[in-house]
Design a protein around this motif. Structure first.
Motif, PDB file in Angstrom:
ATOM      1  N   GLU A 186     -15.789 -29.988  25.130  1.00 37.83           N
ATOM      2  CA  GLU A 186     -15.846 -28.533  24.913  1.00 37.83           C
ATOM      3  C   GLU A 186     -16.937 -28.216  23.894  1.00 37.83           C
ATOM      4  O   GLU A 186     -17.239 -29.033  23.022  1.00 37.83           O
ATOM      5  CB  GLU A 186     -14.511 -28.027  24.357  1.00 37.83           C
ATOM      6  CG  GLU A 186     -13.348 -28.082  25.316  1.00 37.83           C
ATOM      7  CD  GLU A 186     -13.486 -27.104  26.470  1.00 37.83           C
ATOM      8  OE1 GLU A 186     -14.083 -26.027  26.281  1.00 37.83           O
ATOM      9  OE2 GLU A 186     -13.002 -27.423  27.563  1.00 37.83           O
ATOM     10  N   THR A 187     -17.495 -27.003  23.981  1.00 36.73           N
ATOM     11  CA  THR A 187     -18.478 -26.570  22.983  1.00 36.73           C
ATOM     12  C   THR A 187     -17.846 -25.429  22.179  1.00 36.73           C
ATOM     13  O   THR A 187     -17.719 -24.316  22.683  1.00 36.73           O
ATOM     14  CB  THR A 187     -19.770 -26.072  23.687  1.00 36.73           C
ATOM     15  OG1 THR A 187     -20.157 -27.074  24.619  1.00 36.73           O
ATOM     16  CG2 THR A 187     -20.889 -25.855  22.680  1.00 36.73           C
ATOM     17  N   PRO A 188     -17.427 -25.710  20.952  1.00 31.23           N
ATOM     18  CA  PRO A 188     -16.731 -24.681  20.169  1.00 31.23           C
ATOM     19  C   PRO A 188     -17.731 -23.725  19.510  1.00 31.23           C
ATOM     20  O   PRO A 188     -17.958 -23.774  18.294  1.00 31.23           O
ATOM     21  CB  PRO A 188     -15.970 -25.508  19.135  1.00 31.23           C
ATOM     22  CG  PRO A 188     -16.798 -26.730  18.955  1.00 31.23           C
ATOM     23  CD  PRO A 188     -17.563 -26.961  20.212  1.00 31.23           C
ATOM     24  N   ILE A 189     -18.300 -22.825  20.315  1.00 26.80           N
ATOM     25  CA  ILE A 189     -19.408 -21.974  19.865  1.00 26.80           C
ATOM     26  C   ILE A 189     -19.036 -21.156  18.628  1.00 26.80           C
ATOM     27  O   ILE A 189     -19.809 -21.063  17.676  1.00 26.80           O
ATOM     28  CB  ILE A 189     -19.829 -21.007  21.014  1.00 26.80           C
ATOM     29  CG1 ILE A 189     -20.260 -21.810  22.234  1.00 26.80           C
ATOM     30  CG2 ILE A 189     -20.966 -20.086  20.573  1.00 26.80           C
ATOM     31  CD1 ILE A 189     -20.416 -20.986  23.488  1.00 26.80           C
ATOM     32  N   VAL A 248     -19.462 -20.229  12.733  1.00 29.57           N
ATOM     33  CA  VAL A 248     -18.795 -19.955  11.447  1.00 29.57           C
ATOM     34  C   VAL A 248     -19.342 -20.918  10.390  1.00 29.57           C
ATOM     35  O   VAL A 248     -19.669 -20.526   9.258  1.00 29.57           O
ATOM     36  CB  VAL A 248     -17.255 -20.126  11.595  1.00 29.57           C
ATOM     37  CG1 VAL A 248     -16.567 -20.186  10.244  1.00 29.57           C
ATOM     38  CG2 VAL A 248     -16.675 -19.000  12.435  1.00 29.57           C
ATOM     39  N   MET A 249     -19.471 -22.175  10.766  1.00 30.50           N
ATOM     40  CA  MET A 249     -19.987 -23.180   9.828  1.00 30.50           C
ATOM     41  C   MET A 249     -21.456 -22.924   9.493  1.00 30.50           C
ATOM     42  O   MET A 249     -21.884 -23.093   8.362  1.00 30.50           O
ATOM     43  CB  MET A 249     -19.830 -24.589  10.412  1.00 30.50           C
ATOM     44  CG  MET A 249     -18.407 -25.099  10.425  1.00 30.50           C
ATOM     45  SD  MET A 249     -17.663 -25.159   8.784  1.00 30.50           S
ATOM     46  CE  MET A 249     -18.393 -26.630   8.095  1.00 30.50           C
ATOM     47  N   LYS A 250     -22.218 -22.506  10.499  1.00 27.51           N
ATOM     48  CA  LYS A 250     -23.649 -22.257  10.288  1.00 27.51           C
ATOM     49  C   LYS A 250     -23.851 -21.091   9.307  1.00 27.51           C
ATOM     50  O   LYS A 250     -24.635 -21.170   8.373  1.00 27.51           O
ATOM     51  CB  LYS A 250     -24.295 -21.926  11.644  1.00 27.51           C
ATOM     52  CG  LYS A 250     -25.757 -22.231  11.703  1.00 27.51           C
ATOM     53  CD  LYS A 250     -26.216 -22.230  13.139  1.00 27.51           C
ATOM     54  CE  LYS A 250     -27.715 -22.099  13.189  1.00 27.51           C
ATOM     55  NZ  LYS A 250     -28.184 -21.816  14.538  1.00 27.51           N
ATOM     56  N   THR A 251     -23.103 -20.012   9.548  1.00 26.77           N
ATOM     57  CA  THR A 251     -23.190 -18.856   8.642  1.00 26.77           C
ATOM     58  C   THR A 251     -22.812 -19.289   7.234  1.00 26.77           C
ATOM     59  O   THR A 251     -23.451 -18.927   6.250  1.00 26.77           O
ATOM     60  CB  THR A 251     -22.234 -17.733   9.120  1.00 26.77           C
ATOM     61  OG1 THR A 251     -22.626 -17.356  10.422  1.00 26.77           O
ATOM     62  CG2 THR A 251     -22.257 -16.520   8.210  1.00 26.77           C
ATOM     63  N   ASN A 252     -21.773 -20.109   7.157  1.00 27.17           N
ATOM     64  CA  ASN A 252     -21.300 -20.521   5.834  1.00 27.17           C
ATOM     65  C   ASN A 252     -22.294 -21.451   5.135  1.00 27.17           C
ATOM     66  O   ASN A 252     -22.411 -21.440   3.916  1.00 27.17           O
ATOM     67  CB  ASN A 252     -19.940 -21.211   5.960  1.00 27.17           C
ATOM     68  CG  ASN A 252     -19.237 -21.288   4.635  1.00 27.17           C
ATOM     69  OD1 ASN A 252     -18.985 -20.255   4.018  1.00 27.17           O
ATOM     70  ND2 ASN A 252     -18.962 -22.484   4.159  1.00 27.17           N
ATOM     71  N   TYR A 253     -23.003 -22.237   5.926  1.00 23.14           N
ATOM     72  CA  TYR A 253     -23.981 -23.165   5.346  1.00 23.14           C
ATOM     73  C   TYR A 253     -25.082 -22.386   4.628  1.00 23.14           C
ATOM     74  O   TYR A 253     -25.512 -22.734   3.541  1.00 23.14           O
ATOM     75  CB  TYR A 253     -24.576 -24.040   6.467  1.00 23.14           C
ATOM     76  CG  TYR A 253     -25.560 -25.044   5.947  1.00 23.14           C
ATOM     77  CD1 TYR A 253     -25.130 -26.272   5.447  1.00 23.14           C
ATOM     78  CD2 TYR A 253     -26.936 -24.758   5.930  1.00 23.14           C
ATOM     79  CE1 TYR A 253     -26.037 -27.189   4.932  1.00 23.14           C
ATOM     80  CE2 TYR A 253     -27.835 -25.668   5.416  1.00 23.14           C
ATOM     81  CZ  TYR A 253     -27.385 -26.878   4.926  1.00 23.14           C
ATOM     82  OH  TYR A 253     -28.275 -27.778   4.407  1.00 23.14           O
ATOM     83  N   ASN A 254     -25.489 -21.291   5.245  1.00 18.62           N
ATOM     84  CA  ASN A 254     -26.606 -20.517   4.679  1.00 18.62           C
ATOM     85  C   ASN A 254     -26.186 -19.519   3.607  1.00 18.62           C
ATOM     86  O   ASN A 254     -27.004 -19.090   2.806  1.00 18.62           O
ATOM     87  CB  ASN A 254     -27.326 -19.750   5.809  1.00 18.62           C
ATOM     88  CG  ASN A 254     -27.997 -20.712   6.784  1.00 18.62           C
ATOM     89  OD1 ASN A 254     -28.526 -21.738   6.376  1.00 18.62           O
ATOM     90  ND2 ASN A 254     -27.942 -20.394   8.069  1.00 18.62           N
ATOM     91  N   GLN A 255     -24.896 -19.146   3.604  1.00 15.37           N
ATOM     92  CA  GLN A 255     -24.483 -18.016   2.771  1.00 15.37           C
ATOM     93  C   GLN A 255     -24.727 -18.209   1.266  1.00 15.37           C
ATOM     94  O   GLN A 255     -25.199 -17.284   0.604  1.00 15.37           O
ATOM     95  CB  GLN A 255     -23.007 -17.679   3.056  1.00 15.37           C
ATOM     96  CG  GLN A 255     -22.592 -16.300   2.614  1.00 15.37           C
ATOM     97  CD  GLN A 255     -23.332 -15.163   3.329  1.00 15.37           C
ATOM     98  OE1 GLN A 255     -23.884 -15.348   4.418  1.00 15.37           O
ATOM     99  NE2 GLN A 255     -23.368 -13.997   2.709  1.00 15.37           N
ATOM    100  N   PRO A 256     -24.448 -19.403   0.694  1.00 16.18           N
ATOM    101  CA  PRO A 256     -24.671 -19.532  -0.757  1.00 16.18           C
ATOM    102  C   PRO A 256     -26.128 -19.274  -1.150  1.00 16.18           C
ATOM    103  O   PRO A 256     -26.405 -18.753  -2.239  1.00 16.18           O
ATOM    104  CB  PRO A 256     -24.296 -20.997  -1.049  1.00 16.18           C
ATOM    105  CG  PRO A 256     -23.456 -21.429   0.087  1.00 16.18           C
ATOM    106  CD  PRO A 256     -23.884 -20.630   1.279  1.00 16.18           C
TER     107      PRO A 256
END
Ligand code: UGA
Length: 428
Positions: free
Chosen positions: A282-285, A290-298
């Protein structure tokens, strides 16, 4: 009821203390001598509101003790909670070696015991209990699950900083049961809790935990994405989310935009479910985004700061190091990424946190730590607020007046505009 806790870390100790507080007799087992000795001396092994008072109370009353003797813990209890760590491996999947090892030891101890219920409290991916815990328990005890011993999964929903009140006042209790008898024993332990109790299968209970954390993290990343848009248009994301959260279908909780989520749970659990999904083809898009947004947010806070000044040689004061308020935990804290970037850009960092300095200093010995916010702010060129500690809510104009240059950016909404003027937020 007589309970043993196998693995007395954050979840184990909070659960043990909570159960003892409700009158159960609890034996906490751990392989670490210092952990066991500290607990018996009534000293908590981490900072958490209420833990100190409650631990002192239950140890003094003889309701809780700690031991390094697993057989003693199991023989003198009816139910054992497995609460050992399930850390991330490099590929994001979970490392089940502790849960496997603990199940083997528990299996050996069960040999010497009559009927006993094993409850998996550690966060484990669906199928872990049935494929790893159960076979190890049966193999090393020589007994049959469902007949000679019981097995349940009972995920925890404790937030660091409010773990004990979350334990005592849960929204719901999830009991994943191998068979009815195991579930009945566990349900009787939770008699008197005023919340829905859901009885379900082991796999479903395991999945409820991951789906809950994935959804909460999704709310945060969604709010951050909205917040980033709001910032560009001069809109306060908090006012927007107040309007959004009053819709009962959405709820006002976990809509606080800022510098992203950290801690030992969301990043680890989301990576684990992503890895599981991929293994299943499965591809959990959504979760990946969510993780990508969180990676950049700080790093948004750094971009905002850099739009105002060149960081080389500048003194930047950082208020807040813990991943959230009311804890000394710095695992996956946004402060780590932000301070790393400040150092990379040549800034001179001065930091203050009410509880997390000791842990942070081990990671970043090169920055300057101060005893209070005032000392931290003195002569600084800019201030970044990274944790929503109550103490920061009371900061006022006088505290900030000692700054050399008045640039204050909040990564968590914490300052009171009645006390402080001229500051801005990362998404407001
Ligand atoms: C989280 C869950 O909330 C618990 O229910 C769960 O039991 C726990 O993980 C776990 O799996 O053991 P925790 O990580 O301790 O608890 O703390 P949270 O209050 O969920 O905060 C996590 C991160 O999200 C923090 O960095 C916090 O600042 C951030 N956050 C939270 C936001 O950025 N915005 C919000 O609106 C809420």
């Amino acid at each position: 009821m007589k309970i043993s806790i196998i693995g007395t870390g954050y979840v184990g100790l909070s659960t043990g203390v909570g159960l003892a507080k409700r009158g159960n007799r609890v034996i906490c087992f751990d392989i670490a001598r210092d952990v066991v000795e500290k607990i018996n001396r009534k000293e908590p092994i981490f900072y958490e509101p209420l833990i100190s008072e409650m631990l002192t109370d239950v140890v003094s009353k003889g309701l809780l003790k700690a031991t390094m003797d697993l057989d003693f813990a199991v023989i003198n209890s009816d139910v054992s909670f497995l609460s050992v760590p399930t850390p991330s491996k490099i590929d994001g999947s979970i490392d089940t070696s502790y849960i496997r090892g603990a199940s083997v030891s528990l299996g050996k101890a069960l040999k010497k015991k009559g009927y006993h219920v094993v409850v998996v409290k550690s966060t484990v991916l669906p199928e872990t209990t049935e494929n790893i815990v159960l076979p190890a328990l049966e193999k090393f005890s020589g007994k049959k699950c469902g007949k000679d011993f019981g097995l349940c999964v009972n995920p925890e929903f404790l937030r660091e900083g409010s773990a004990l009140s979350d334990f005592l006042k849960p929204d719901r209790i999830i009991i994943g049961e191998f068979d009815k008898k195991s579930g009945d024993v566990l349900e009787s332990l939770y008699k008197g809790f005023n919340c829905p109790i859901i009885r379900t299968s082991i796999k479903t209970a395991e999945m409820i935990k991951y789906a809950s954390n994935a959804f909460l993290a999704t709310k945060i990343s969604f709010s951050n994405e909205m917040g980033n848009l709001c910032k560009r248009m001069g809109i306060d994301a908090y006012e927007v989310m107040r309007g959004v959260g009053l819709d009962k279908r959405i709820s006002p909780h976990f809509l606080n935009a800022g510098i992203g989520f950290g801690g030992s749970c969301f990043p680890k659990d989301l990576n684990a479910i992503i890895s599981k999904a991929r293994n299943l083809g499965e591809t959990p898009i959504i979760i990946e985004s969510v993780m990508k947004t969180n990676y950049n947010q700080p790093l948004r806070i750094i971009e905002l700061l850099k739009s105002k000044m060149d960081l080389k040689g500048k003194k930047i004061s950082v208020l807040g190091l813990a991943f959230k308020a009311d804890t000394d935990d710095i695992r996956e804290a946004p402060s780590i990424k932000i301070i790393g970037k400040l150092i990379e850009e040549g800034a001179i960092v001065s930091a203050y946190d009410p509880k997390a300095i000791k842990r942070f200093r081990e990671k970043y010995p090169q920055i300057n730590y101060t005893k209070n916010p005032r000392e931290c702010l003195k002569d600084s060129d800019a201030c970044l607020i990274l944790t929503d500690w109550e103490e920061f809510k009371n900061l006022n104009e006088r505290d900030f007046n000692t700054m050399r240059n008045r640039i204050i950016i909040e990564g968590r909404k914490v300052l009171n505009p009645k006390n402080v003027s001229k500051f801005e937020g990362v998404c407001w």
